[in-house]
Scaffold this motif. Structure first.
Motif, PDB file in Angstrom:
ATOM      1  N   GLY A   1      42.399  52.187  45.220  1.00  0.00           N
ATOM      2  CA  GLY A   1      43.773  52.671  45.380  1.00  0.00           C
ATOM      3  C   GLY A   1      44.761  51.535  45.174  1.00  0.00           C
ATOM      4  N   PHE A   2      44.425  50.352  45.692  1.00  0.00           N
ATOM      5  CA  PHE A   2      45.229  49.144  45.494  1.00  0.00           C
ATOM      6  C   PHE A   2      45.337  48.828  44.005  1.00  0.00           C
ATOM      7  CE2 PHE A   2      45.767  44.587  45.017  1.00  0.00           C
ATOM      8  CZ  PHE A   2      46.662  44.231  46.008  1.00  0.00           C
ATOM      9  N   PHE A   3      44.239  48.964  43.279  1.00  0.00           N
ATOM     10  CA  PHE A   3      44.174  48.587  41.869  1.00  0.00           C
ATOM     11  C   PHE A   3      44.668  49.692  40.934  1.00  0.00           C
ATOM     12  CE2 PHE A   3      41.356  48.211  38.007  1.00  0.00           C
ATOM     13  CZ  PHE A   3      42.052  47.161  37.427  1.00  0.00           C
TER      14      PHE A   3
ATOM     15  N   THR B   1      47.385  42.524  23.462  1.00  0.00           N
ATOM     16  CA  THR B   1      48.613  42.174  22.766  1.00  0.00           C
ATOM     17  C   THR B   1      49.750  42.228  23.757  1.00  0.00           C
ATOM     18  OG1 THR B   1      49.162  44.456  22.181  1.00  0.00           O
ATOM     19  CG2 THR B   1      47.705  43.269  20.667  1.00  0.00           C
ATOM     20  N   ALA B   2      50.949  41.999  23.243  1.00  0.00           N
ATOM     21  CA  ALA B   2      52.122  42.084  24.118  1.00  0.00           C
ATOM     22  C   ALA B   2      52.284  43.495  24.652  1.00  0.00           C
ATOM     23  CB  ALA B   2      53.368  41.654  23.348  1.00  0.00           C
ATOM     24  N   GLN B   3      51.831  44.489  23.870  1.00  0.00           N
ATOM     25  CA  GLN B   3      51.980  45.883  24.295  1.00  0.00           C
ATOM     26  C   GLN B   3      50.804  46.352  25.164  1.00  0.00           C
ATOM     27  OE1 GLN B   3      52.316  45.006  20.876  1.00  0.00           O
ATOM     28  NE2 GLN B   3      54.512  44.764  21.240  1.00  0.00           N
ATOM     29  N   THR B   4      49.714  45.627  25.117  1.00  0.00           N
ATOM     30  CA  THR B   4      48.524  46.058  25.847  1.00  0.00           C
ATOM     31  C   THR B   4      48.035  44.921  26.727  1.00  0.00           C
ATOM     32  OG1 THR B   4      47.920  47.401  23.925  1.00  0.00           O
ATOM     33  CG2 THR B   4      46.239  47.080  25.608  1.00  0.00           C
ATOM     34  N   SER B   5      48.393  44.943  27.976  1.00  0.00           N
ATOM     35  CA  SER B   5      47.992  43.870  28.885  1.00  0.00           C
ATOM     36  C   SER B   5      46.534  44.042  29.291  1.00  0.00           C
ATOM     37  CB  SER B   5      48.879  43.887  30.127  1.00  0.00           C
ATOM     38  OG  SER B   5      48.588  45.025  30.913  1.00  0.00           O
ATOM     39  N   GLN B   6      45.932  42.939  29.726  1.00  0.00           N
ATOM     40  CA  GLN B   6      44.551  43.004  30.185  1.00  0.00           C
ATOM     41  C   GLN B   6      44.421  43.899  31.412  1.00  0.00           C
ATOM     42  OE1 GLN B   6      41.781  41.523  28.606  1.00  0.00           O
ATOM     43  NE2 GLN B   6      40.841  43.013  29.969  1.00  0.00           N
ATOM     44  N   LEU B   7      45.446  43.930  32.247  1.00  0.00           N
ATOM     45  CA  LEU B   7      45.428  44.790  33.422  1.00  0.00           C
ATOM     46  C   LEU B   7      45.305  46.254  33.024  1.00  0.00           C
ATOM     47  CD1 LEU B   7      45.676  45.146  36.487  1.00  0.00           C
ATOM     48  CD2 LEU B   7      48.167  45.201  36.196  1.00  0.00           C
ATOM     49  N   ALA B   8      46.060  46.657  31.983  1.00  0.00           N
ATOM     50  CA  ALA B   8      45.991  48.048  31.521  1.00  0.00           C
ATOM     51  C   ALA B   8      44.595  48.380  30.998  1.00  0.00           C
ATOM     52  CB  ALA B   8      47.034  48.289  30.435  1.00  0.00           C
TER      53      ALA B   8
ATOM     54  N   THR C   1      37.058  42.757  27.889  1.00  0.00           N
ATOM     55  CA  THR C   1      37.062  42.618  29.341  1.00  0.00           C
ATOM     56  C   THR C   1      37.865  41.406  29.792  1.00  0.00           C
ATOM     57  OG1 THR C   1      35.067  41.258  29.362  1.00  0.00           O
ATOM     58  CG2 THR C   1      34.761  43.654  29.454  1.00  0.00           C
ATOM     59  N   GLY C   2      38.294  40.590  28.835  1.00  0.00           N
ATOM     60  CA  GLY C   2      38.977  39.351  29.185  1.00  0.00           C
ATOM     61  C   GLY C   2      38.025  38.221  29.492  1.00  0.00           C
ATOM     62  N   LYS C   3      36.715  38.494  29.429  1.00  0.00           N
ATOM     63  CA  LYS C   3      35.695  37.472  29.691  1.00  0.00           C
ATOM     64  C   LYS C   3      35.076  37.025  28.372  1.00  0.00           C
ATOM     65  CE  LYS C   3      34.633  39.592  34.160  1.00  0.00           C
ATOM     66  NZ  LYS C   3      33.592  40.246  34.998  1.00  0.00           N
ATOM     67  N   LEU C   4      34.355  35.901  28.406  1.00  0.00           N
ATOM     68  CA  LEU C   4      33.783  35.329  27.194  1.00  0.00           C
ATOM     69  C   LEU C   4      32.285  35.094  27.353  1.00  0.00           C
ATOM     70  CD1 LEU C   4      36.479  32.587  26.419  1.00  0.00           C
ATOM     71  CD2 LEU C   4      36.339  34.892  25.447  1.00  0.00           C
ATOM     72  N   TYR C   5      31.556  35.229  26.221  1.00  0.00           N
ATOM     73  CA  TYR C   5      30.159  34.819  26.189  1.00  0.00           C
ATOM     74  C   TYR C   5      30.096  33.286  26.161  1.00  0.00           C
ATOM     75  CZ  TYR C   5      28.718  39.611  25.073  1.00  0.00           C
ATOM     76  OH  TYR C   5      28.476  40.959  25.119  1.00  0.00           O
ATOM     77  N   PRO C   6      28.919  32.697  26.423  1.00  0.00           N
ATOM     78  CA  PRO C   6      28.804  31.229  26.378  1.00  0.00           C
ATOM     79  C   PRO C   6      29.251  30.607  25.057  1.00  0.00           C
ATOM     80  CG  PRO C   6      26.876  32.164  27.450  1.00  0.00           C
ATOM     81  CD  PRO C   6      27.670  33.329  26.921  1.00  0.00           C
TER      82      PRO C   6
END
Length: 572
Positions: free
Chosen positions: A74-76, A246-253, A495-500
């Protein structure tokens, strides 16, 4: 703002404990003769009223992962997470009208028995062992760990293992008395759960009103939430425009969409989760399998109606925490979104904080007791009686069941003592969803085709449950890397994460993975079944009269559906 419990809080909690323990002992003493009847002990056959069934379903369903995890969502996410509860209400209608009659007509007492009756003994044994491992090492451990951590945080943070043992012993005290004691103490548990939860939500809303200058008024506080966080009051999470941030699509969205992919969730994923959980799960269906059809139906529909209230209890405090935190009024929030509920509890005055802790404890203990009762039932009736001690009498089965209860709880304590399974690293809610979600498509396909398509074969069932798991792993873990991020079947998002090696990690929303797994599993089972006879000799004989519902049942269904429609119209 006191973050620890005072004497009055402990007093409220002790009163709650004494009431539940005394009532449980009274029920056990009155029904002590159940020790001579295994089905009465495991299923409370013929002894549960509709309101006891409904309350027990809710008490077993709502636990620490709901209070902590769903409040965190609910917070998220906001109110979108309420779909789990409101769609569950519709799923319970489907289970009451179409699933339960099949179970009761064919005298099904356990889910492995269903698989043996409809398919074959191999399928039943495989799934019985699998369910035991799942219930002990996923559900039981995560409920115990997350519950102990949550209460420990409120008690000062120094009593984790004491609280863990206390919860386990409390649950054992209830569960050793059998299903009747579990179910009727659940009536008190769910009353405490709802009252304590509503008190917490009320205090959260009045606190919001206080900090934003509209007075300590719950309705005014709710209006502040809608004004300050309008995006948290939308049921449908919008689809990100691009798979690259992008500027229109944040990682949070993107993260929100990965958690709950808008309208696509309603095409398959959320239905598979709910129908499998409420209709094909020993832990849940066991409460209704010992009753007559009308009592079972009414109890299940009563639980569905109560589900409409659950977002108010487990989700709304999370939204309040978000608004308070974003505006600098919740510095005590620690641990990200999963700390939202505990942070809100710090606003409660002395005494009421004890009531809320009692509500949280009620949810945890009821779930633990219900879970170990189901573990005991499956082990005793589907494994021990059939393969180890075939001549075991009624009294022996009850004793074996009690040993299984104790053994399961002991294992749960041992594995959560130092968090050997790493539950704390991923969070209890995520831990449960991850491991149960991988098998839900295959299990649900096996059950739904077995109930309503007479051609489904045992070979198709075994292939289905294995293939469903493999496809879930494929779509969740490997599909973007193997097939690309954009296909006809899905879109994968960063996901905003990276492989090694520095490349980006992409994921398909979990609900979409479940839908794809279910579709291809069902299709494969249908193709395999066409190689068999037109009517499988083990198919259920369905009497369509049993699907007819009484007028009072229709009224309950209509009220529930209209309530859900009104909620979706309001918050679409």
């Amino acid at each position: 703002m006191n973050q620890s419990l005072a004497f009055a809080d402990y007093a409220v909690f002790i009163i709650y404990f004494i009431v539940v323990a005394s009532y449980g002992y009274t029920i056990y003493h009155k029904r002590k003769k159940d020790e001579q009847d295994a089905k009465a002990y495991f299923l409370a056959e013929g002894n549960l009223t509709w309101w006891a069934i409904g309350a027990s379903l809710i008490a077993s369903n709502i636990s620490a992962e709901q209070f902590i995890g769903m409040s965190g969502e609910g917070f998220f996410l906001g109110i979108a997470v309420a779909a789990y509860e409101w769609i569950a209400a519709i799923a319970l209608i489907i289970v009451a009208v179409w699933f339960i009659p099949v179970y009761l007509k064919n005298k099904i007492y356990t889910m492995p028995q269903f698989l043996k009756t409809r398919y074959n003994e191999s399928t039943a044994l495989i799934m019985a062992v699998f369910w035991l491992f799942l219930y002990v090492f996923v559900n039981l451990t995560s409920i115990l760990y997350l519950g102990a951590v949550a209460i420990n945080g409120l008690a000062g943070g120094e009593y984790l293992h004491v609280i863990m043992i206390g919860l386990a012993v409390f649950a054992l005290f209830i569960s050793l008395g059998g299903m009747k004691v579990v179910a009727y103490t659940d009536v008190i548990q769910v009353a405490v759960l709802i009252i304590g939860g509503l008190v917490t939500s009320y205090i959260a809303l009045t606190t919001v009103g206080k900090y934003f200058g509209v007075g300590e008024d719950a309705i005014a506080g709710f209006k502040v939430l809608m004004e300050k966080a309008p995006e948290h009051f939308k049921m449908i999470i919008p689809k990100p425009h691009d798979t690259v941030v992008t500027a229109q699509t944040s990682q949070l969205a993107i993260d929100k969409y990965l958690t709950f992919p808008g309208l696509l969730s309603y095409l398959a994923g959320i239905w598979i989760i709910n129908l499998n959980y409420w209709g094909c799960n020993q832990y849940i269906t066991q409460r209704a399998l010992g009753a007559d059809l009308q009592t079972a139906r009414t109890g299940i529909l009563f639980a569905g109606f109560l589900k409409l209230l659950m977002p108010l209890i487990v989700m709304l405090p999370g939204i309040a925490a978000f608004v308070l935190y974003e505006n600098g009024h919740l510095p005590q929030l620690v641990g990200g979104k999963d700390g939202a509920y505990s942070a809100v509890l710090t606003f409660l005055p002395t005494g009421l904080k004890g009531l809320s802790v009692a509500a949280l404890t009620a949810a945890i203990v009821a779930s633990l007791a219900g879970k170990v009762n189901s573990i005991s039932t499956i082990y005793t009736l589907d494994i021990h009686k059939k393969y180890i001690q075939k001549e075991a009498g009624e009294k022996q089965q009850v004793n074996i069941g009690r040993i299984a209860v104790f053994a399961a709880m002991l294992l749960a304590v041992l594995f959560t003592w130092n968090d050997l399974l790493g539950i704390g690293g991923v969070g209890g809610f995520t831990y449960i969803q991850k491991y149960t979600g991988f098998i839900s498509p295959g299990v649900f396909a096996m059950f739904i085709l077995g109930m309503f398509w007479k051609r489904t074969t045992g070979a198709a069932a075994i292939v289905g449950v294995i293939l469903g798991f493999l496809l879930s792993v494929l779509f969740n873990e490997y599909a973007p890397a193997l097939f690309g991020n954009e296909t006809l079947l899905y879109s994968a998002y960063s996901t905003g994460k990276l492989y090694p090696d520095g490349s980006k990690i992409y994921e398909i929303p979990f609900h979409i993975c479940m839908g794809l797994s279910f579709f291809f599993t069902t299709l494969t089972m249908v193709v395999i079944s066409f190689a068999g006879p037109k009517v499988n000799p083990k198919a259920f004989e369905l009497d369509y009269e049993m699907f007819k519902i009484k007028p009072q049942t229709t009224v309950l269904i209509v009220i529930t559906i209209l309530s859900i429609i009104a909620l979706y119209v309001k918050f679409w």
